[in-house]
Design a protein around this motif. Structure first.
Motif, PDB file in Angstrom:
ATOM      1  N   VAL A 148      19.914 -36.174 -28.156  1.00  0.00           N
ATOM      2  CA  VAL A 148      20.355 -35.349 -27.032  1.00  0.00           C
ATOM      3  C   VAL A 148      20.045 -36.001 -25.690  1.00  0.00           C
ATOM      4  O   VAL A 148      20.815 -35.895 -24.737  1.00  0.00           O
ATOM      5  N   GLY A 301      24.681 -33.329 -22.393  1.00  0.00           N
ATOM      6  CA  GLY A 301      23.327 -33.532 -22.906  1.00  0.00           C
ATOM      7  C   GLY A 301      22.413 -32.379 -22.567  1.00  0.00           C
ATOM      8  O   GLY A 301      21.622 -31.919 -23.407  1.00  0.00           O
ATOM      9  N   LEU A 304      23.037 -29.456 -24.725  1.00  0.00           N
ATOM     10  CA  LEU A 304      22.608 -29.668 -26.102  1.00  0.00           C
ATOM     11  C   LEU A 304      21.095 -29.616 -26.272  1.00  0.00           C
ATOM     12  O   LEU A 304      20.588 -29.738 -27.400  1.00  0.00           O
TER      13      LEU A 304
END
Length: 527
Positions: A148, A301, A304
């Motif tokens: 991530v 990112g 996530l």
């Protein structure tokens, strides 16, 4: 004079080495669109920027693990980090796609040398089951965090610097990790050095390389095409030859009798399935966030992060629960949670779904992933004799890579075929060139929609966008169902075959005895 290592510092150094290798995949993937614009990379070349790394990594994992058992795991780890860092730095200087692909292949070699050694060194230092479970849990947690954090770091570098900065950055990071490993990680000494099993090295590399190459190419060639069938058949033949050769070898690189032990084989299957679903998740959700929700790589990112945090929590919690409640219960529960996630997503995914719901779904998935992979890895490594720790780690790493490659290939094929079929029925009449472009991907279809809107055809543009969105949702939903069914199958497999706890009495000669708490099950002295 024997020096007692500082275990926390050893752990930090080895987790840092694992983190760098895990970080690479998503970090580099962020730069792929930029490579098309700035390096003139074709679609096929772009694929090989990723696949050259994965192919070499997969082909040489078992070889590197075996060599580390023979010549020393710390030395192999340091050499691997050096190869990885230098190749990455050189990749930043690439002027052509061919040069970059070559650098990526050498980076795959460095990763194969590095990754098995991190885990085998961990279990050589953390010898009691409780210690080993905690260290492997943290080792597993680094994978989720790196996957991530890659888009966040890569997106930041692309925003402020050129694509080369992504490759340059991994050089000094690798050097810093080399210093940590050199200073804090002790050498491992095997009680009985093995002769090199050259036939095993060649056959294992050929099997993994051919299998992964065939899986990579199958979505484009067709899974039932003559080339794909020939590739799978060749991989099976090499596997059979490898097994036969190892059974006859006086000192095999891998004792294939290990696969009779369900602690090893059922756990390996569980790890394969877990990473099948993980890379399937990454493939689907990154497209959903970046193409449908139009998030930037950095924003993707950040969105996530619930997965990263919950994988870390699940990994560290899962190995500790496995010691108390049993590996069978924890791994089965983890795979069941992954199945719940996929069926949940398949039932309600839409472009307007609130992020709060998506975040809860990702927490469910991340916990399931952590509860599966880390305890299964602990089971695998607990079943391997001390002098084969490097090969045991390489088998675990191979299952991860094989599962991930299969996840992207299978789920990607399912999604692509269903996306194209639904688009055929929903797309309005367009010039053939625009129709072909819309079929390439949902992002390309949105580009066609934008082009039509700019040409003063808003109604047709909206129809194209709606058709592409509906086709994407359909492909994503069915892809989630496929992943969910695979996770259910994995949960049933774990429930039936995976032992709850390791044996308390000494087993066969190749299996070390171990206690559930503090008795060491390793014969790998550290100096």
């Amino acid at each position: 004079m024997t020096r007692t290592p500082s275990k926390p510092l050893v752990l930090v150094a080895l987790l840092a080495a694992s983190f760098v290798i895990n970080l690479d995949t998503t970090l580099v993937n962020v730069a792929l669109p930029t490579l098309i614009r700035e390096l003139g990379t074709s679609t096929a070349q772009l694929q090989w920027v990723v696949d050259a790394y994965n192919l070499v990594f997969a082909a040489l994992l078992l070889t590197s693990g075996s060599l580390s058992d023979r010549f020393g795991r710390k030395g192999m780890l340091l050499a691997g980090l050096l190869v990885f860092g230098v190749a990455s730095f050189a990749g930043g200087y690439a002027d052509t796609p061919a040069e970059l692909i070559t650098a990526r292949a050498v980076m795959g070699l460095g990763a194969a040398m590095t990754f098995p050694a991190t885990l085998s060194l961990l279990i050589g230092v953390f010898t009691s089951r409780k210690e080993r479970a905690l260290s492997i849990g943290l080792w597993g947690a680094t994978a989720g965090m790196a996957i991530v954090l890659g888009p966040i770091a890569g997106g930041f570098l692309l925003k402020h610097y050129s694509w080369s900065s992504i490759f340059y950055a991994l050089g000094p990071v690798s050097l810093a990790v080399i210093v940590l490993v050199a200073v804090f990680v002790p050498r491992s000494q095997n009680p009985l050095p093995h002769r090199l099993d050259f036939l095993g090295l060649v056959l294992s590399g050929g099997f993994m390389g051919l299998l992964v190459y065939t899986i990579i190419e199958a979505p484009d060639r067709g899974w039932a095409s003559p080339a794909s069938l020939a590739g799978f058949a060749g991989a099976v033949l090499l596997l059979v030859a490898f097994i036969a050769g190892e059974r006859r070898a006086e000192e095999p690189m891998l004792d294939v009798r290990l696969f009779k032990d369900m602690r090893f084989s059922a756990a390996s299957a569980s790890v394969t399935i877990a990473f099948f679903t993980l890379f399937g998740f990454i493939f689907l959700m990154t497209q959903f966030f970046q193409l449908v929700r139009t998030y930037s790589p950095v924003s993707t990112g950040v969105h996530l992060l619930p997965v990263a945090v919950s994988v870390a929590v699940g990994s560290t919690l899962g190995t500790r629960l496995a010691v108390r409640a049993g590996t069978k219960a924890v791994v089965t529960a983890g795979l069941a949670l992954q199945a719940v996630f996929y069926f949940w997503v398949a039932g309600d995914i839409s472009p307007t779904l609130g992020y709060g719901v998506i975040a809860v779904q990702m927490v469910v998935y991340g916990l399931g992933m952590g509860l599966t992979s880390a305890p299964a890895t602990e089971s695998i490594m607990g079943a391997v004799a001390a002098d084969q720790g490097g090969v045991g780690s390489a088998v675990n790493d191979s299952t991860r890579l094989l599962g991930g490659t299969l996840g992207v290939a299978v789920i990607g094929s399912v999604y692509a075929s269903l996306y194209g079929a639904r688009l055929d029925t929903a797309l309005p009449a367009l010039p053939p060139a625009l129709t072909d472009l819309a079929h390439q991907s949902v992002g390309a279809a949105f580009g066609v929609s934008g082009q039509l809107a700019a040409d003063g055809r808003p109604a047709v543009a909206d129809a194209v966008r709606q058709a592409a969105t509906g086709a994407f949702d359909h492909g994503l939903s069915v892809g989630c169902v496929v992943a969910g069914v695979v996770a259910v199958a994995g949960a049933l497999l774990a429930a039936v075959f995976l032992p709850a706890q390791p044996p308390q009495q000494p087993g066969p000669a190749h299996l070390p005895a171990e206690s559930a708490d503090t008795t060491s099950d390793r014969k790998d002295p550290v100096s």
